[in-house]
Design an enzyme around this catalytic site. Structure first.
Site, PDB file in Angstrom:
ATOM      1  N   HIS A  37     -21.982  14.618   5.778  1.00  0.00           N
ATOM      2  CA  HIS A  37     -23.168  15.385   5.381  1.00  0.00           C
ATOM      3  C   HIS A  37     -24.159  15.475   6.553  1.00  0.00           C
ATOM      4  CE1 HIS A  37     -22.021  13.533   1.337  1.00  0.00           C
ATOM      5  NE2 HIS A  37     -22.006  14.832   1.065  1.00  0.00           N
ATOM      6  N   VAL A 176     -15.551  15.201   9.373  1.00  0.00           N
ATOM      7  CA  VAL A 176     -15.916  13.920  10.002  1.00  0.00           C
ATOM      8  C   VAL A 176     -15.083  12.823   9.340  1.00  0.00           C
ATOM      9  CG1 VAL A 176     -17.789  12.283  10.436  1.00  0.00           C
ATOM     10  CG2 VAL A 176     -18.239  14.745  10.517  1.00  0.00           C
ATOM     11  N   ARG A 187     -16.696   9.958  -2.580  1.00  0.00           N
ATOM     12  CA  ARG A 187     -15.786   9.316  -3.531  1.00  0.00           C
ATOM     13  C   ARG A 187     -15.031   8.137  -2.917  1.00  0.00           C
ATOM     14  NH1 ARG A 187     -15.397  14.897  -5.660  1.00  0.00           N
ATOM     15  NH2 ARG A 187     -16.075  14.791  -7.840  1.00  0.00           N
TER      16      ARG A 187
HETATM   17  P1  AMP Z   1     -20.595  17.175  -1.321  1.00  0.00           P
HETATM   18  O1  AMP Z   1     -21.814  16.302  -1.343  1.00  0.00           O
HETATM   19  O2  AMP Z   1     -19.322  16.418  -1.446  1.00  0.00           O
HETATM   20  O3  AMP Z   1     -20.713  18.344  -2.267  1.00  0.00           O
HETATM   21  O4  AMP Z   1     -20.542  17.811   0.129  1.00  0.00           O
HETATM   22  C1  AMP Z   1     -21.621  18.550   0.650  1.00  0.00           C
HETATM   23  C2  AMP Z   1     -21.199  19.216   1.921  1.00  0.00           C
HETATM   24  O5  AMP Z   1     -20.799  18.233   2.868  1.00  0.00           O
HETATM   25  C3  AMP Z   1     -19.997  20.147   1.736  1.00  0.00           C
HETATM   26  O6  AMP Z   1     -20.191  21.324   2.519  1.00  0.00           O
HETATM   27  C4  AMP Z   1     -18.860  19.326   2.235  1.00  0.00           C
HETATM   28  O7  AMP Z   1     -17.774  20.095   2.730  1.00  0.00           O
HETATM   29  C5  AMP Z   1     -19.524  18.567   3.372  1.00  0.00           C
HETATM   30  N1  AMP Z   1     -18.760  17.360   3.688  1.00  0.00           N
HETATM   31  C6  AMP Z   1     -18.379  16.375   2.825  1.00  0.00           C
HETATM   32  N2  AMP Z   1     -17.619  15.458   3.466  1.00  0.00           N
HETATM   33  C7  AMP Z   1     -17.493  15.880   4.752  1.00  0.00           C
HETATM   34  C8  AMP Z   1     -16.815  15.377   5.898  1.00  0.00           C
HETATM   35  N3  AMP Z   1     -16.105  14.259   5.874  1.00  0.00           N
HETATM   36  N4  AMP Z   1     -16.911  16.079   7.049  1.00  0.00           N
HETATM   37  C9  AMP Z   1     -17.612  17.244   7.098  1.00  0.00           C
HETATM   38  N5  AMP Z   1     -18.275  17.761   6.052  1.00  0.00           N
HETATM   39  C10 AMP Z   1     -18.219  17.100   4.884  1.00  0.00           C
END
Ligand code: AMP
Length: 284
Positions: A37, A176, A187
């Site tokens: 994030h 990442v 998760r």
């Molecule tokens: P989420 O909180 O899971 O809905 O993710 C929010 C944003 O962070 C989304 O655009 C995800 O694709 C991005 N995101 C989550 N995990 C990663 C990661 N490991 N690397 C890059 N972006 C991520």
């Protein structure tokens, strides 16, 4: 950092920034923030003048029996991280602020959202598109940042933004990973020690797939079999899907050619994890 819980407060703050001629960068999240994030936030800080992050665990994108209730919500820690990154505004609405009791309008992308996670999680992308469309309307960012970790989501959002004429640039950011290769995910916090070790099977399978492609293998079936064997050799790992697709159209390909997406979803213990790799196959 301004913390806005209402749409009105958010709009006022964003409009004030726009009146000063500032460009608006937007990073939507569900919180439980990690370096994945934060990589989006950092890019937004670099590219735009006023950075908005949102934390909203969107009920509409969870199916019945999924982890909506137990999804981690470490708000204090998230707030501290976002302040440290210099985020200007955090939009942190309650579910009632986003969904009126008689809410009845949804956004559906009908093509790219159907395979992969769309097949395993019916309704998931309708929930994603609906909330992202609403957030775009509330914040009206110049640029919004999404991670390639959720590759299908990124493609679906790009398509939705184009089809519905949102005037926002969608910026994709690379996955990442933890030092051992596991893609960062909120998760991952669900995994116990043994599951955490076995969760490496996703990255290992992708790296072996890449090796096979680099060695000249072009049959998707052959690569998928190799990946299946690797995943299933890990304890408590169940395959949801392993697929090889054209990276733009998200249709399955038998022979790999051009830009291909290798994507997998694996349930480790009770935790469903996803990962992917995009490979450009050199034309000979
Ligand atoms: P989420 O909180 O899971 O809905 O993710 C929010 C944003 O962070 C989304 O655009 C995800 O694709 C991005 N995101 C989550 N995990 C990663 C990661 N490991 N690397 C890059 N972006 C991520």
């Amino acid at each position: 950092m301004i913390i806005a819980k209402t749409i009105d407060h958010t709009r006022e703050a964003v409009n004030a920034a726009k009146r000063k001629g500032k460009s608006i960068g937007f990073v939507p999240t569900m919180g439980a923030l990690h370096d994945g994030h934060l990589s989006l936030v950092r890019r937004a800080k670099r590219d735009t003048d006023f950075v908005v992050a949102s934390i909203f665990v969107n009920p509409a994108q969870f199916g019945p029996g999924e982890d909506l209730k137990k999804y981690p919500r470490p708000f204090g820690k998230d707030k501290t991280l976002l302040i440290k990154e210099g985020v200007d505004l955090l939009f942190f609405p309650g579910a009632g602020e986003i969904y009126a009791a008689d809410f009845s309008t949804y956004v559906e992308e009908r093509c790219l959202s159907k395979p992969l996670c769309g097949a395993s999680r019916p309704g998931h992308f309708n929930g994603v598109c609906t909330v992202v469309a609403k957030l775009f309307n509330i914040i009206r960012p110049n640029t919004a940042y999404f991670g390639a970790k959720d590759y299908q989501q990124l493609q679906v959002i790009k398509r939705m933004a184009r089809d519905l004429n949102f005037s926002v640039k969608i910026e994709a950011m690379p996955i990442v990973r933890e030092p051992d290769g596991l893609a960062m995910s909120s998760r991952n916090a669900y995994l116990n020690r043994e599951e955490r070790r076995n969760a490496l099977c996703l990255d290992i399978a992708l790296r072996e797939a890449k090796r096979a492609v680099d060695a000249g293998v072009r049959e998707s079936g052959q690569v998928i079999s190799l990946m299946k064997t690797i995943v299933l050799s890990h304890k408590n790992a169940k395959i949801d899907y392993i697929e090889i697709m054209d990276a733009d159209s998200l249709t399955s390909v038998e022979k790999m050619n051009g830009k291909v997406l290798i994507a997998l979803a694996v349930v480790v213990g009770k935790t469903r994890l996803i990962d992917n790799l995009v490979i450009k196959i050199p034309t000979r």
